[in-house]
Write an enzyme that holds these catalytic residues in place. Structure first.
Site, PDB file in Angstrom:
ATOM      1  N   TYR A  23      -2.159  -1.408  10.448  1.00 52.88           N
ATOM      2  CA  TYR A  23      -2.209  -1.437   8.991  1.00 52.88           C
ATOM      3  C   TYR A  23      -0.914  -0.919   8.356  1.00 52.88           C
ATOM      4  O   TYR A  23      -0.294  -1.591   7.532  1.00 52.88           O
ATOM      5  CB  TYR A  23      -3.405  -0.633   8.482  1.00 52.88           C
ATOM      6  N   SER A  36       0.863  -1.190   0.000  1.00 47.70           N
ATOM      7  CA  SER A  36       0.000   0.000   0.000  1.00 47.70           C
ATOM      8  C   SER A  36       0.893   1.232   0.000  1.00 47.70           C
ATOM      9  O   SER A  36       2.074   1.162   0.387  1.00 47.70           O
ATOM     10  CB  SER A  36      -0.896   0.015   1.238  1.00 47.70           C
TER      11      SER A  36
END
Length: 358
Positions: A204, A192
């Site tokens: 995350y 990401s």
């Protein structure tokens, strides 16, 4: 008349001024540079567009195919004629996928946090691929929540995300490596832009930075065996992981469990302002065209010369990836402008203030 004088006069008249020579050489150098750049760019595009052959004898295993990127990728690869084995978390996800794909596509249930489930999936894939080995492993399964201010988290909140996005990805990869080496295949790991720039707390961003590092080391180790590793770095897209309602619900859960003194330090309006800022950013940044991501995945699997990294989405290419190369204080300032400021935002401790006064 002296011949030497005549020849001297002629040579002076026929000589070219130095300024004209310099302009000519400058233009020649510029022209050569432009031509070289054009030729190299064209050569790169031609090389980048070359694809592998014999796709009907290529097997690809994709995790997280209930919805989102994994679901679309599985359908697209099936249309291209590859043998797709799609892992799902739910029977419904499996049934829905099989209903819209060919009989060639197979599904298997997989929980990437369960070692026994991974072992079962490996055995299923081994029986399917046979002597061909596994051409592609796409580690797409993941989760985003809990995310939010770091102080709001418990250790368990970090583990929930890290176990899926990083530890699960590593275990799946390690157990499929023998089949990948047999086919001299590809590993495609979903990272990401938040693996480059940490915009919030929680597991995350940590997990995606870990995926970046794991993929780099894996790529260097596997190059000796003909296995290529690519990293996908999407920006913000509308999937289940960016569902604002779910993220807000989890943030409310985190806020509710905070001690009173921590809540007081942020102020009663902080949560509402945080949610408004988050919804505003998601509305601007999130793209509904998730095929921008799956096209990168397909290229990593089917190109003769896959890239090491793929940035997907306008915000990834124009905002987050460039920001990751700038000094940290610029990223800090950008995030500070967007997110609200806690009510008790003292930059020094009270005793330091007292010492300064004395």
């Amino acid at each position: 008349m002296d011949r030497n004088i005549l020849s001297s006069d002629v040579s002076e008249e026929e000589s070219i001024p130095d300024g004209i020579i310099q302009v000519f050489l400058s233009n020649l150098l510029l022209s050569c540079t432009v031509v070289t750049a054009v030729v190299l760019t064209a050569a790169w595009y031609i090389r980048d567009s070359l694809e592998i052959d014999d796709v009907e004898h290529k097997w690809v295993f994709v995790t997280g195919c209930d919805s989102g990127f994994g679901n679309l990728l599985a359908r697209q690869l099936d249309e291209r004629g590859l043998n797709v084995i799609a892992s799902c978390m739910t029977e419904k996800g499996s049934d829905d996928l099989k209903a819209v794909t060919s009989a060639r596509l197979k599904t298997v249930m997989l929980n990437v946090t369960d070692s026994a489930s991974i072992d079962s999936a490996v055995e299923f894939v081994r029986a399917e691929v046979g002597e061909y080995g596994l051409w592609g492993l796409v580690n797409n399964a993941g989760r985003s929540t809990p995310i939010g201010p770091t102080e709001w988290m418990q250790l368990e909140d970090f583990k929930k995300v890290l176990d899926v996005n990083l530890i699960g990805l590593i275990e799946v990869t390690l157990k499929f490596l023998p089949l990948l080496k047999k086919a001299q295949g590809r590993v495609v790991n979903m990272a990401s832009v938040l693996g480059r720039v940490a915009l919030n707390g929680g597991g995350y961003c940590l997990s995606k930075m870990g995926v970046e590092s794991f993929s780099d080391s894996l790529r260097r180790d596997m190059q000796h065996f003909g296995v290529k590793v690519s990293i996908i770095e999407p920006g913000f897209f509308k999937t289940g992981m960016t569902n604002v309602d779910l993220i807000e619900k989890d943030l409310q859960r985190l806020w509710n469990q905070l001690p009173t003194d921590v809540k007081d330090s942020y102020g009663t309006k902080y949560l509402d302002e945080y949610l408004k800022a988050q919804k505003f950013c998601m509305g601007i940044l999130c793209s509904s065209d998730i095929s921008k991501v799956t096209r990168c995945m397909q290229h990593a699997l089917l190109a003769r010369h896959p890239r090491t990294r793929y940035g997907a989405g306008w915000d990834a290419k124009l905002l987050w990836l460039p920001l990751s190369y700038l000094p940290s204080f610029i990223a800090d300032l950008s995030i500070r402008i967007v997110l609200p400021t806690p009510e008790d935002n003292r930059m020094v401790y009270p005793n330091q203030v007292d010492v300064a006064k004395t």
